[in-house]
Design an enzyme around this catalytic site. Structure first.
Site, PDB file in Angstrom:
ATOM      1  N   TYR A  69       0.842  -1.205   0.000  1.00 54.68           N
ATOM      2  CA  TYR A  69       0.000   0.000   0.000  1.00 54.68           C
ATOM      3  C   TYR A  69       0.871   1.246   0.000  1.00 54.68           C
ATOM      4  O   TYR A  69       2.033   1.247   0.417  1.00 54.68           O
ATOM      5  CB  TYR A  69      -0.905   0.029   1.230  1.00 54.68           C
ATOM      6  CG  TYR A  69      -0.173   0.312   2.523  1.00 54.68           C
ATOM      7  CD1 TYR A  69      -0.046   1.627   3.007  1.00 54.68           C
ATOM      8  CD2 TYR A  69       0.412  -0.711   3.248  1.00 54.68           C
ATOM      9  CE1 TYR A  69       0.647   1.893   4.181  1.00 54.68           C
ATOM     10  CE2 TYR A  69       1.108  -0.462   4.413  1.00 54.68           C
ATOM     11  CZ  TYR A  69       1.221   0.842   4.874  1.00 54.68           C
ATOM     12  OH  TYR A  69       1.921   1.106   6.037  1.00 54.68           O
ATOM     13  N   PHE A  79       2.325   9.706   3.801  1.00 49.82           N
ATOM     14  CA  PHE A  79       2.694   9.543   5.201  1.00 49.82           C
ATOM     15  C   PHE A  79       3.247   8.146   5.504  1.00 49.82           C
ATOM     16  O   PHE A  79       3.871   7.933   6.542  1.00 49.82           O
ATOM     17  CB  PHE A  79       1.493   9.850   6.125  1.00 49.82           C
ATOM     18  CG  PHE A  79       0.323   8.924   5.955  1.00 49.82           C
ATOM     19  CD1 PHE A  79       0.290   7.679   6.580  1.00 49.82           C
ATOM     20  CD2 PHE A  79      -0.769   9.305   5.173  1.00 49.82           C
ATOM     21  CE1 PHE A  79      -0.807   6.841   6.436  1.00 49.82           C
ATOM     22  CE2 PHE A  79      -1.862   8.454   5.021  1.00 49.82           C
ATOM     23  CZ  PHE A  79      -1.882   7.217   5.645  1.00 49.82           C
ATOM     24  N   ASP A  80       3.023   7.191   4.583  1.00 51.29           N
ATOM     25  CA  ASP A  80       3.567   5.846   4.823  1.00 51.29           C
ATOM     26  C   ASP A  80       3.472   5.015   3.532  1.00 51.29           C
ATOM     27  O   ASP A  80       2.613   5.276   2.674  1.00 51.29           O
ATOM     28  CB  ASP A  80       2.791   5.141   5.946  1.00 51.29           C
ATOM     29  CG  ASP A  80       3.513   3.876   6.411  1.00 51.29           C
ATOM     30  OD1 ASP A  80       4.740   3.776   6.206  1.00 51.29           O
ATOM     31  OD2 ASP A  80       2.847   2.977   6.970  1.00 51.29           O
ATOM     32  N   ILE A  99      -6.729  -0.623  11.432  1.00 52.48           N
ATOM     33  CA  ILE A  99      -7.735   0.415  11.637  1.00 52.48           C
ATOM     34  C   ILE A  99      -9.025  -0.053  10.960  1.00 52.48           C
ATOM     35  O   ILE A  99      -8.996  -0.792   9.971  1.00 52.48           O
ATOM     36  CB  ILE A  99      -7.269   1.775  11.086  1.00 52.48           C
ATOM     37  CG1 ILE A  99      -6.942   1.673   9.600  1.00 52.48           C
ATOM     38  CG2 ILE A  99      -6.073   2.308  11.878  1.00 52.48           C
ATOM     39  CD1 ILE A  99      -6.607   3.015   8.953  1.00 52.48           C
ATOM     40  N   TYR A 125      -7.678   7.366  12.492  1.00 54.47           N
ATOM     41  CA  TYR A 125      -7.032   7.663  13.770  1.00 54.47           C
ATOM     42  C   TYR A 125      -7.783   8.735  14.559  1.00 54.47           C
ATOM     43  O   TYR A 125      -7.277   9.251  15.551  1.00 54.47           O
ATOM     44  CB  TYR A 125      -5.579   8.095  13.536  1.00 54.47           C
ATOM     45  CG  TYR A 125      -4.745   6.941  13.015  1.00 54.47           C
ATOM     46  CD1 TYR A 125      -4.214   6.005  13.902  1.00 54.47           C
ATOM     47  CD2 TYR A 125      -4.513   6.771  11.656  1.00 54.47           C
ATOM     48  CE1 TYR A 125      -3.473   4.944  13.429  1.00 54.47           C
ATOM     49  CE2 TYR A 125      -3.776   5.715  11.182  1.00 54.47           C
ATOM     50  CZ  TYR A 125      -3.252   4.791  12.074  1.00 54.47           C
ATOM     51  OH  TYR A 125      -2.527   3.733  11.614  1.00 54.47           O
ATOM     52  N   PHE A 142      -5.581   5.468   0.784  1.00 56.12           N
ATOM     53  CA  PHE A 142      -4.700   4.295   0.616  1.00 56.12           C
ATOM     54  C   PHE A 142      -4.851   3.724  -0.790  1.00 56.12           C
ATOM     55  O   PHE A 142      -5.972   3.556  -1.285  1.00 56.12           O
ATOM     56  CB  PHE A 142      -5.060   3.196   1.620  1.00 56.12           C
ATOM     57  CG  PHE A 142      -4.754   3.536   3.045  1.00 56.12           C
ATOM     58  CD1 PHE A 142      -3.477   3.342   3.545  1.00 56.12           C
ATOM     59  CD2 PHE A 142      -5.736   4.061   3.882  1.00 56.12           C
ATOM     60  CE1 PHE A 142      -3.198   3.654   4.867  1.00 56.12           C
ATOM     61  CE2 PHE A 142      -5.456   4.371   5.191  1.00 56.12           C
ATOM     62  CZ  PHE A 142      -4.185   4.172   5.699  1.00 56.12           C
TER      63      PHE A 142
END
Length: 582
Positions: A69, A79-80, A99, A125, A142
Site C-alpha cells: 500500500y 505519510f507511509d 484500523i 485515527y 490508501f
C-alpha cells in the site's frame, strides 16, 4: 524445489508506524472531513480500479492477507508506504488488528486487485491522530494491491489440468517421483522452476523430503498428468519463508508435470499386447533373440527405437548382456509376441541414467516385438505337412540328387525366397555342401511328393553375418516339397555300371576299330550305356561336361585320344592305389 526445512535467517522487525496500523483503533468518533460531494464521509469509499479476470476467492473476515500500500493525505502528501520498506503487510483481517477503515476496505478483494480507499477520521485515527505523523481528524487515502489471501482452515487445493488416458499407476506415499514444476506466489510472481535447470526434480513422496503441501498434492498423480497445486503457508514455508524468493506467510502455487513414478520395491511389469496363436515355445535364459523395440520414458518421450535403424536388436537373454529388467522381461515371450515391459530404474540405468536421453532414476517402457529366438543347442525342427498316398519304399539320403520346391521366410512371416519364382524346382546333391546344413538335413528321409516344414536355427543356416537378403542370426522357416529323387554316385565317381562292365571294354568303345578312342567315340559309347540302362552318370550335372571330364581322366597323356593302355576303371585305379600304399 526447495527443501522442507526452514532457512536460517531472522524475521525483520516491523517499523513503528506499521505496528501502530496493526494495533491502533480509531479513538475519536467525531465527523471527518468532507466527502468529495461536500458532506462528511460516513464509511470507507472504495474505488476498484483494477479487477483481475479470475478471482477464485475474495477476502473474508478472519482471512490472512499480504498486501502492498501507499498512504497519503488529501493533498497527496505521503505519510507511509510498504514499498519504501520493501516489506508487505501480512496480517489477519477483521479481528481488530487494523484500523477499521482498512479492515472494511480489504473485504471482498481478489488477489492482484487494486483499490483506492478513502478512510474518514472516525474509521482511521480519529480526533487524536498519531503524534508527529497523522494529524487529528485526518482523512486517509490508501492505494492497495492484494498479493495473497489464505485462512487457517485452508487445505491443499488440487486442480487436474490434464490427465492422460492411460494411467499405469498413481503416486503413493513412499514412491520416488520425477517431475517438472513452475513455482509462483499467489499473485503470479515466479520464484523457481525446474525447466530452467534442464532437469526434473527427483525425490521421495511422504518421507519428509518435501514441504507438507507438496507431499499431499502429488498423491494420486499419474505419469504425464498436469496439476495445479495451491499450498497455504502453514503447509509450505510458514512464518519464515525461504531465502529472498519466498516471503513469510506466502501461499505457493505449483504447476506440476509428473514424468514418472516408481517404488524401490517395484519389479518388472509385463503387459502382453499381442500373442500369436499356436505358441509352442517360449524364450528362456540362454536363448539368442532378435527383437524390435520402441523405448520411451514414462511420460511418453521416445529415447530409442530399433525401427529407426531398420535393424533388430540381437542378443542373448538372461546372461547379463542387457539391463536386468529387459533380461527378465524378455523371458517367456513367444515368436511374434508384442509385449510392453516397464522397468524401474534400479533394474535399468539407476540413479545416474545413461547418455543424454535417459536421465537418472528414470522408469523405462519398452514396446517389444519378438522376431525370433533360438538356442545354440537347437537342431533342425522337422514337421511333416503331408505325405503321398501311395506307399513310399525309398526316401532321400546322403548322396542322392533331389529336386524340390521351397518357400523360405523368417519366423515373423517375412518372405525371403521361393523356388516358384524361377519356374523350376531347386536341385541339389545331399551332403555335397551345396545348400545350408539345416536344409540339407531337413531334405533327408523324405518321400517323393512329401511336404515338410523346417525350422532352421542360424548356426545351421547363414550364421551371425546372414547372407544376401537374410539378416544375421536369423531363424529360417522352409516349406519344402520333394519333387524327385535319384540315387547318387559314390564319392569320386562320375559314372557307375548297373551291372558288370563289358569284358572287352576298350574294343566295345573303339567303334571304328582303329586302336584308339577319340572324344566323339567315347561320348557316343557312354550315352549308349545310359540310354540302354546299363549305367548312369552323376545326376544333377550337365551330361556333356561329365562325359568330357571322364574323357580327360582317361586320356592320361592328354593327346586327345584314349589307348587300351590308358583306359582303366576307377575301381581298378583305387585297387592299384591301395597296392601302392601297401
Amino acid at each position: 524445489m526447495f527443501p522442507a526445512g526452514p532457512p536460517s535467517y531472522s524475521l525483520l522487525r516491523l517499523p513503528l508506524l506499521q505496528l501502530l496500523l496493526l494495533v491502533v483503533q480509531a479513538v475519536g468518533r467525531g465527523l471527518g472531513r468532507a466527502s468529495p460531494a461536500g458532506g462528511p464521509l460516513e464509511d470507507v469509499v472504495i474505488e476498484r480500479y483494477h479487477i483481475p479476470r479470475a478471482c477464485p476467492r475474495e477476502v473474508q473476515m478472519g482471512d490472512f492477507v499480504r498486501y502492498h500500500y501507499n498512504g497519503t493525505f488529501e493533498d497527496g502528501k505521503k505519510f507511509d508506504s510498504s514499498y519504501d520498506r520493501n516489506t508487505l503487510v501480512a496480517i489477519v483481517v477483521g479481528v481488530g488488528r487494523l484500523i477499521t477503515g482498512m479492515d472494511r476496505g480489504l473485504m471482498g478483494m481478489c488477489v492482484n486487485e487494486r483499490r483506492r480507499l478513502i478512510v474518514p477520521p472516525h474509521l482511521g485515527y480519529g480526533s487524536i491522530g498519531l503524534a508527529g505523523l497523522i494529524p487529528p481528524d485526518a482523512t486517509l487515502y490508501f492505494d492497495v494491491v492484494l498479493l495473497d489471501v489464505w485462512n487457517k482452515e485452508d487445505t491443499v487445493q488440487v486442480s487436474i489440468l490434464l490427465r492422460p488416458p492411460h494411467c499405469p499407476r498413481m503416486v503413493q506415499d513412499g514412491d520416488f517421483v520425477r517431475y517438472h514444476y513452475n513455482g509462483t506466489l499467489l499473485d503470479g510472481t515466479s520464484f523457481d522452476t525446474s525447466y530452467s535447470r534442464g532437469g526434473t526434480y527427483d525425490t521421495y513422496v511422504g518421507s519428509g523430503w518435501l514441504i507438507k503441501g507438496m507431499d499431499q498434492g502429488l498423491l494420486g498423480m499419474c505419469p504425464g498428468e498436469r496439476r495445479k497445486i495451491i499450498i497455504p503457508p502453514f503447509l509450505a514455508y510458514g512464518e519464515k519463508g525461504y531465502g529472498t524468493v519466498i516471503p513469510p506467510q506466502a501461499s505457493l502455487v505449483f504447476h506440476i508435470l509428473l514424468i514418472d513414478v516408481h517404488n524401490p520395491k517395484d519389479t518388472v511389469q509385463l503387459e502382453t499386447l499381442e500373442l500369436p496363436a499356436g505358441c509352442v515355445r517360449r524364450a528362456v535364459a540362454g536363448d539368442f533373440m532378435r527383437y524390435h523395440y520402441n523405448g520411451s520414458l514414462m511420460d511418453g518421450t521416445l529415447f530409442d527405437s530399433s525401427y529407426s535403424r531398420n535393424h533388430t536388436y540381437n542378443t542373448y537373454i538372461g546372461q547379463g548382456y542387457i539391463i536386468p529388467g529387459m533380461d527378465q522381461g524378455l523371458q517367456g515371450t513367444c515368436v511374434g509376441e508384442r509385449r510392453r515391459i516397464t522397468i524401474p530404474p534400479h533394474l535399468a540405468y539407476g540413479e545416474n541414467g545413461t547418455g543424454d536421453k535417459i536421465p537418472g532414476s528414470a522408469v523405462l517402457i519398452f514396446n517389444v516385438h519378438v522376431i525370433d529366438f533360438h538356442n545354440p543347442a537347437d537342431v533342425v525342427e522337422i514337421k511333416t505337412l503331408s505325405r503321398p498316398s501311395e506307399t513310399c519304399n525309398e526316401t532321400s539320403k546322403l548322396g542322392d540328387f533331389v529336386r524340390y520346391h521351397y518357400n523360405c521366410s523368417l519366423l515373423d512371416g517375412t518372405q525371403l525366397f521361393t523356388s516358384h519364382d524361377y519356374g523350376a524346382p531347386q536341385e541339389a546333391t545331399l551332403g555335397a555342401n551345396k545348400v545350408i546344413e539345416g536344409l540339407d538335413t531337413g531334405l533327408q528321409g523324405m518321400c517323393v511328393g512329401e511336404r515338410r516344414q523346417l525350422i532352421v536355427p542360424p548356426h545351421l543356416a547363414h550364421g551371425e553375418n546372414g547372407a544376401r537378403g537374410v539378416p544375421g542370426s536369423a531363424v529360417l522357416r522352409f516349406e519344402v516339397e520333394l519333387v524327385s529323387r535319384e540315387d547318387g554316385l559314390p564319392t569320386g565317381y562320375l559314372f557307375v555300371w548297373h551291372e558288370d562292365p563289358p569284358a572287352n571294354l576298350f574294343e566295345d568303345m573303339d567303334l571304328n576299330k582303329d586302336g584308339e578312342v577319340p572324344p566323339e567315340e567315347f561320348s557316343t559309347f557312354i550315352k549308349a550305356q545310359v540310354s540302354e540302362g546299363k549305367g548312369r552318370l552323376m545326376p544333377g550335372q550337365d551330361p556333356e561336361k561329365t562325359i568330357g571330364d571322364m574323357f580327360q581322366n582317361q586320356d592320361r597323356n592328354q593327346d586327345g585320344k584314349i589307348t587300351v593302355e590308358e583306359l582303366k576303371l576307377k575301381s581298378d585305379e583305387d585297387q592299384e592305389r591301395v597296392h601302392e600304399e601297401l
